[in-house]
Motif scaffolding. Sequence first.
Motif, PDB file in Angstrom:
ATOM      1  N   ILE A  36       0.848  -1.188   0.000  1.00 13.22           N
ATOM      2  CA  ILE A  36       0.000   0.000   0.000  1.00 13.22           C
ATOM      3  C   ILE A  36       0.887   1.242   0.000  1.00 13.22           C
ATOM      4  O   ILE A  36       1.994   1.226   0.531  1.00 13.22           O
ATOM      5  CB  ILE A  36      -0.959   0.035   1.207  1.00 13.22           C
ATOM      6  CG1 ILE A  36      -0.185  -0.080   2.528  1.00 13.22           C
ATOM      7  CG2 ILE A  36      -1.998  -1.066   1.103  1.00 13.22           C
ATOM      8  CD1 ILE A  36      -1.081   0.054   3.756  1.00 13.22           C
ATOM      9  N   THR A  37       0.377   2.284  -0.607  1.00 17.15           N
ATOM     10  CA  THR A  37       1.126   3.544  -0.656  1.00 17.15           C
ATOM     11  C   THR A  37       0.422   4.556   0.235  1.00 17.15           C
ATOM     12  O   THR A  37      -0.732   4.929  -0.009  1.00 17.15           O
ATOM     13  CB  THR A  37       1.209   4.069  -2.099  1.00 17.15           C
ATOM     14  OG1 THR A  37       1.857   3.084  -2.918  1.00 17.15           O
ATOM     15  CG2 THR A  37       1.999   5.375  -2.146  1.00 17.15           C
ATOM     16  N   GLU A  90      -9.808  -3.044  -0.874  1.00 14.07           N
ATOM     17  CA  GLU A  90      -9.387  -1.789  -0.250  1.00 14.07           C
ATOM     18  C   GLU A  90      -7.888  -1.565  -0.415  1.00 14.07           C
ATOM     19  O   GLU A  90      -7.442  -0.437  -0.667  1.00 14.07           O
ATOM     20  CB  GLU A  90      -9.769  -1.790   1.228  1.00 14.07           C
ATOM     21  CG  GLU A  90     -11.269  -1.669   1.451  1.00 14.07           C
ATOM     22  CD  GLU A  90     -11.678  -1.884   2.894  1.00 14.07           C
ATOM     23  OE1 GLU A  90     -12.693  -1.312   3.311  1.00 14.07           O
ATOM     24  OE2 GLU A  90     -10.979  -2.645   3.616  1.00 14.07           O
ATOM     25  N   LEU A  91      -7.110  -2.636  -0.286  1.00 16.86           N
ATOM     26  CA  LEU A  91      -5.662  -2.505  -0.426  1.00 16.86           C
ATOM     27  C   LEU A  91      -5.274  -2.041  -1.829  1.00 16.86           C
ATOM     28  O   LEU A  91      -4.267  -1.341  -2.005  1.00 16.86           O
ATOM     29  CB  LEU A  91      -4.983  -3.843  -0.123  1.00 16.86           C
ATOM     30  CG  LEU A  91      -5.054  -4.341   1.334  1.00 16.86           C
ATOM     31  CD1 LEU A  91      -4.463  -5.737   1.442  1.00 16.86           C
ATOM     32  CD2 LEU A  91      -4.342  -3.384   2.280  1.00 16.86           C
ATOM     33  N   LYS A  92      -6.067  -2.425  -2.812  1.00 18.80           N
ATOM     34  CA  LYS A  92      -5.772  -2.060  -4.198  1.00 18.80           C
ATOM     35  C   LYS A  92      -6.459  -0.773  -4.638  1.00 18.80           C
ATOM     36  O   LYS A  92      -6.291  -0.327  -5.771  1.00 18.80           O
ATOM     37  CB  LYS A  92      -6.198  -3.201  -5.127  1.00 18.80           C
ATOM     38  CG  LYS A  92      -5.406  -4.493  -4.907  1.00 18.80           C
ATOM     39  CD  LYS A  92      -5.948  -5.621  -5.779  1.00 18.80           C
ATOM     40  CE  LYS A  92      -5.166  -6.910  -5.545  1.00 18.80           C
ATOM     41  NZ  LYS A  92      -5.716  -8.040  -6.335  1.00 18.80           N
ATOM     42  N   SER A  93      -7.229  -0.186  -3.739  1.00 22.18           N
ATOM     43  CA  SER A  93      -7.994   1.005  -4.087  1.00 22.18           C
ATOM     44  C   SER A  93      -7.095   2.228  -4.262  1.00 22.18           C
ATOM     45  O   SER A  93      -6.092   2.395  -3.566  1.00 22.18           O
ATOM     46  CB  SER A  93      -9.043   1.293  -3.006  1.00 22.18           C
ATOM     47  OG  SER A  93      -9.673   2.533  -3.234  1.00 22.18           O
ATOM     48  N   LEU A  94      -7.479   3.094  -5.191  1.00 23.73           N
ATOM     49  CA  LEU A  94      -6.766   4.354  -5.367  1.00 23.73           C
ATOM     50  C   LEU A  94      -7.005   5.289  -4.190  1.00 23.73           C
ATOM     51  O   LEU A  94      -6.286   6.270  -4.005  1.00 23.73           O
ATOM     52  CB  LEU A  94      -7.217   5.031  -6.671  1.00 23.73           C
ATOM     53  CG  LEU A  94      -6.913   4.260  -7.968  1.00 23.73           C
ATOM     54  CD1 LEU A  94      -7.500   5.006  -9.171  1.00 23.73           C
ATOM     55  CD2 LEU A  94      -5.410   4.084  -8.150  1.00 23.73           C
ATOM     56  N   SER A  95      -8.019   4.973  -3.380  1.00 26.12           N
ATOM     57  CA  SER A  95      -8.350   5.796  -2.211  1.00 26.12           C
ATOM     58  C   SER A  95      -7.813   5.179  -0.930  1.00 26.12           C
ATOM     59  O   SER A  95      -8.375   5.375   0.148  1.00 26.12           O
ATOM     60  CB  SER A  95      -9.873   5.958  -2.104  1.00 26.12           C
ATOM     61  OG  SER A  95     -10.425   6.481  -3.282  1.00 26.12           O
ATOM     62  N   PHE A 136      -7.378   4.068   4.863  1.00 28.16           N
ATOM     63  CA  PHE A 136      -6.462   3.852   5.976  1.00 28.16           C
ATOM     64  C   PHE A 136      -6.821   4.769   7.143  1.00 28.16           C
ATOM     65  O   PHE A 136      -6.833   4.348   8.306  1.00 28.16           O
ATOM     66  CB  PHE A 136      -5.026   4.113   5.504  1.00 28.16           C
ATOM     67  CG  PHE A 136      -3.975   3.693   6.494  1.00 28.16           C
ATOM     68  CD1 PHE A 136      -3.569   2.370   6.575  1.00 28.16           C
ATOM     69  CD2 PHE A 136      -3.378   4.621   7.335  1.00 28.16           C
ATOM     70  CE1 PHE A 136      -2.594   1.982   7.487  1.00 28.16           C
ATOM     71  CE2 PHE A 136      -2.408   4.244   8.240  1.00 28.16           C
ATOM     72  CZ  PHE A 136      -2.021   2.912   8.321  1.00 28.16           C
ATOM     73  N   LYS A 137      -7.140   6.026   6.820  1.00 30.63           N
ATOM     74  CA  LYS A 137      -7.482   6.987   7.882  1.00 30.63           C
ATOM     75  C   LYS A 137      -8.830   6.671   8.518  1.00 30.63           C
ATOM     76  O   LYS A 137      -8.954   6.634   9.747  1.00 30.63           O
ATOM     77  CB  LYS A 137      -7.504   8.409   7.305  1.00 30.63           C
ATOM     78  CG  LYS A 137      -6.134   8.968   6.963  1.00 30.63           C
ATOM     79  CD  LYS A 137      -6.213  10.409   6.504  1.00 30.63           C
ATOM     80  CE  LYS A 137      -6.888  10.553   5.153  1.00 30.63           C
ATOM     81  NZ  LYS A 137      -6.882  11.951   4.662  1.00 30.63           N
ATOM     82  N   ILE A 152      -4.071  13.855  14.590  1.00 27.44           N
ATOM     83  CA  ILE A 152      -3.463  12.728  13.866  1.00 27.44           C
ATOM     84  C   ILE A 152      -3.762  12.833  12.370  1.00 27.44           C
ATOM     85  O   ILE A 152      -2.869  12.674  11.525  1.00 27.44           O
ATOM     86  CB  ILE A 152      -3.993  11.386  14.414  1.00 27.44           C
ATOM     87  CG1 ILE A 152      -3.546  11.180  15.860  1.00 27.44           C
ATOM     88  CG2 ILE A 152      -3.516  10.219  13.552  1.00 27.44           C
ATOM     89  CD1 ILE A 152      -4.139   9.953  16.514  1.00 27.44           C
ATOM     90  N   ILE A 153      -5.009  13.123  12.032  1.00 31.45           N
ATOM     91  CA  ILE A 153      -5.408  13.215  10.626  1.00 31.45           C
ATOM     92  C   ILE A 153      -4.739  14.406   9.949  1.00 31.45           C
ATOM     93  O   ILE A 153      -4.265  14.307   8.805  1.00 31.45           O
ATOM     94  CB  ILE A 153      -6.941  13.298  10.500  1.00 31.45           C
ATOM     95  CG1 ILE A 153      -7.580  12.014  11.048  1.00 31.45           C
ATOM     96  CG2 ILE A 153      -7.354  13.515   9.054  1.00 31.45           C
ATOM     97  CD1 ILE A 153      -7.114  10.745  10.373  1.00 31.45           C
TER      98      ILE A 153
END
Length: 531
Positions: free
Chosen positions: A405-406, A446-451, A456-457, A487-488
């Motif tokens: 994930i990025t 979700e891991l592959k999502s562009l979002s 993650f947040k 944090i956000i």
Amino acid sequence: MAYTAKDASTTLFRYLNITEQSIKVIENTNKRGFIYNTANGEKCVIFIYPISHKSDNSKNFFDTRDSGAYERGVSWNYALQNKLKYFCFAVHDQVEKYNDYVFSLECQEKIIEKVSGTLNGSRIGAGTQVVIPNDYIPNKQFERIFTKNGFFIAVIHRDNIIDYIDKYDNRPYLIDDSLIELDELETNDEDSSQSVALDDEYLSKLSRNRILFGAPGTGKSYKLNEDREKCFADGNYERVTFHPNYSYAQFVGTYKPKPKFRTDGTEYVSYEFVPGPFLRTWINAQNSIKSRTNKNYLLIVEEINRANVAAVFGDVFQLLDRKTDGTSEYEIATSEDMREYLIKECGFEADEIATIKIPSNMYIWATMNSADQGVLPMDSAFKRRWNFEYIGINQGSSKIKDSEITLKPYGTVKWNMLRIKINDGLTEAGVNEDKLIGPFFLSDKELKSLSIDEIFKSKLIMYLFEDVLKHRKGKIFKSDFNTFSKIIDAYNEGEEIFDFDVVSFLPDESNEESALGSVAEEPGKYSTENE
């Protein structure tokens, strides 16, 4: 031009060599249900469907979900109440491959309702029609095919339909090869492959009352669904999710209002007994034993501890004690309402259902996660009637070994390694294992999502802050970040938010196995009977 129910009736009458004037139409069936005299003088009920056929041959089916569901139920009940044989036929003589053939749906009405998502003619949820395999072309005098819904459809050449009606009764169809004189019974190999693939040996090793438990994201529901696909035919299971307001009436059954219409068209409200998922599964399993098909049926309960299980199960709790053969050790008396429903709607005899037990072919599997907020405790008497199987925090992590994930503050990192490091921090902070992060806390999608940043947040960071670290924020998040908004904000600015160096301290691939340590449990290692 559409091929209608009236067209289908005309076709079937021609095959049976009868006229509309020579038969008795059953009231409230829109002329689709009628009484037919068999060759030996016995009366039977026939309900007729036009085969729904798409011009591109992409789908052919009995439209049990939408077309004539109420009328079909009226015909079925008429047959039960008058102790008559019953058939649900479909024809379409305008489709070349179906010309001269009759399709007989060999299944009882309550199972059709369940798969179709209907009840007493009304839609009550998602469902599907009974599909005829698109590539199927009838070419024999008689054969039987198996659908993906788990139903048998008999396919009879018009020349043999009278003989078929004389010999069979679909209340429901009883498997008895001695009745077959038309041709050798055959099953379409492609469509029966699902039935052949069911793993009875694997199922024999699993408990009938089974609860999978573990931390969030450990794959409890995935594991149950995997086992369900391996051991139960499509249509032979039902899934329900418990919640704090879930009740015995919803689970077992209760009276509910149902709008109806008088003959003059005016509407009124009638109260009818409606079975819940437990009773529906019980009926299917019991009918399978009665008809000697002996199929297995499964009830899946998600989040079983989010409801008051003592209240939801009520007297059914007594049935959970199983003997070595899988049947209930004890029985319970049926209520008057339930008894009346089982007799009138399902065709049971009064002495069969004065009391009931859970049959050996009925399985109840569930998931639970004690880390969820608002869960309700289970008493030891309830617990000891189940087999508890622990799903470890790293069980199945090999499936996400290469998932990356990025994240804005850290760049591209391996999800599994980040998860392990977060869990290490939680463990050091004294957090119980049932609140740690499982491999599938973030789904593959979700891991592959562009979002992924937003996911993650909103999913992981919020879970850690609100549910896990209520009084220990400084133990994993940097001490300056004592509110969620801080944090956000820091995350959005690309600042590191964890109180450890994500990039430097993540194990490399060569150390991944040691990072998992001894907690990468084998499935069922911590399974405990009657825990």
